[in-house]
Design a protein around this motif. Structure first.
Motif: not given
Length: 388
Positions: A373-388
């Motif tokens: 089992h693999i679990q990945i949690k990524l932030p949904l905060d726009p300031s932490a979005m890649p490319g911002d």
């Protein structure tokens, strides 16, 4: 009365009162008074080292033309001067030495503080941004020290915010270029490609072209996505479509031995994530987990939103890993090396670290002979979005 005044005079020299004719009428010299009275003052002989003085009376009727003549031994005057010499010397020393000590102390204080500022300025040239210990002085040097500390802290912050950020950006670009060079190897295993192409060739001889065309279409789609790096990030929907194409090819290869499900919350489909960061883990589950499993392999992928985070859960019932193998894999993912068996997972994990730094979580749970089992949690905060 006049004679009495002369006799009681405390003057250390000889004083004579002369009439208008220049004759001596009174003197304060008792030893020669009788001999000198009536004589002309100009006839008296005095030693060479005598200091003369004269006072002529004018404006007084009864003393008109009279004068006061006198002489004083030069040695007497010098003796008085010598008496005050030590006082003059001490006074001069005090007036010279004490101000000199005060000036030297002040100069040393100023010199020490300026040298300290100069040393810290030289340290700045070597990027040692050490501030000067604060002091209570409110003079110009104290203000200069405060401004230097403020300038040093500002430069230090700018270097960390701008310079280091630029380095991280360059590092990310370098990693992406490396990932591009290894894209075919890291995302599509050569052994898998060989088997797939052989399967396409054999099945195309036996069956109709519809199924073959579908597989070829999926392969073409994956090739386009894997070799195209014009964009660094994609939507969750685009990533899931790529995974769907990959699993379709895998199912074509394994047949009924492989079963898979993909479930995604519609609310997260348009969020952007780094390109091809889920696919390598799905590939690893298929190639290393399901392929070696004797029974039917099941791969389950769930994507949802919880607590302002994008949760990615990948489960398989493959052969799993031992605890030692898991520790080795986790150590490999954290190392700065591009070599290894799981290079696709390594690239994906490295790009997650570059994009999200410490704002994401990655967890692997495995049971030998039961699955992973693999679990990945990524932030949904726009300031932490890649490319911002």
């Amino acid at each position: 009365m006049i004679r009495q005044y002369f006799h009681n005079s405390g003057f250390d020299g000889k004083v004579y009162l002369l009439d208008p004719g220049g004759h001596i009428q009174f003197s304060n010299d008792p030893t020669a008074e009788e001999a000198q009275i009536g004589k002309r003052y100009s006839e008296i002989q005095f030693p060479n080292k005598m200091i003369p003085f004269e006072l002529t009376y004018t404006g007084i009727n009864y003393l008109e033309g009279w004068s006061l003549q006198g002489v004083m031994d030069e040695e007497i005057v010098l003796k008085e001067v010598r008496k005050s010499r030590s006082f003059v010397v001490w006074l001069a020393c005090i007036n010279f030495v004490l101000p000199s000590i005060i000036i030297a102390a002040m100069s040393r204080t100023i010199h020490v503080r300026l040298v300290r500022i100069l040393k810290h300025m030289k340290k700045v040239k070597t990027q040692n941004f050490q501030t000067i210990p604060p002091e209570d002085a409110r003079d110009e040097i104290g203000q200069l020290t405060m401004e230097f500390n403020r300038m040093t802290e500002t430069i230090h912050n700018l270097i960390h915010e701008v310079y280091l950020a630029d380095i991280q950006k360059k590092d990310l670009e370098l990693k992406q270029q490396q990932a591009q060079l290894h894209a075919l190897h890291s995302q599509i295993n050569p052994h898998f490609l060989f088997n797939t192409l052989e399967s396409v060739r054999m099945r195309s001889l036996i069956k109709g072209e519809r199924e073959t065309a579908k597989i070829v279409h999926n392969m073409a789609k994956m090739f386009r996505k894997s070799i195209s790096w014009n964009q660094n990030d994609v939507t969750v929907k685009e990533e899931l479509e790529l995974i769907e194409s990959f699993l379709q090819i895998q199912k074509y290869r394994f047949g009924e031995k492989l079963q898979y499900t993909i479930e995604a919350d519609p609310a997260v489909l348009m969020y952007r994530i780094p390109k091809m960061v889920i696919l390598p883990f799905v590939e690893n589950a298929s190639i290393h987990g399901i392929e070696s499993s004797p029974g039917v392999g099941i791969i389950q992928l769930f994507v949802s939103m919880e607590n302002d985070q994008l949760h990615i859960r990948l489960k398989d019932n493959g052969i799993g890993m031992s605890h030692a193998k898991l520790e080795e894999l986790l150590s490999y993912l954290d190392q700065n090396t591009d070599m290894g068996e799981h290079v696709g997972m390594k690239n994906a994990y490295s790009r997650l670290k570059l994009c999200y730094k410490n704002h994401f979580t990655f967890d692997i749970q495995t049971w030998e002979g039961e699955g992973t089992h693999i679990q990945i949690k990524l932030p949904l905060d726009p300031s932490a979005m890649p490319g911002d």
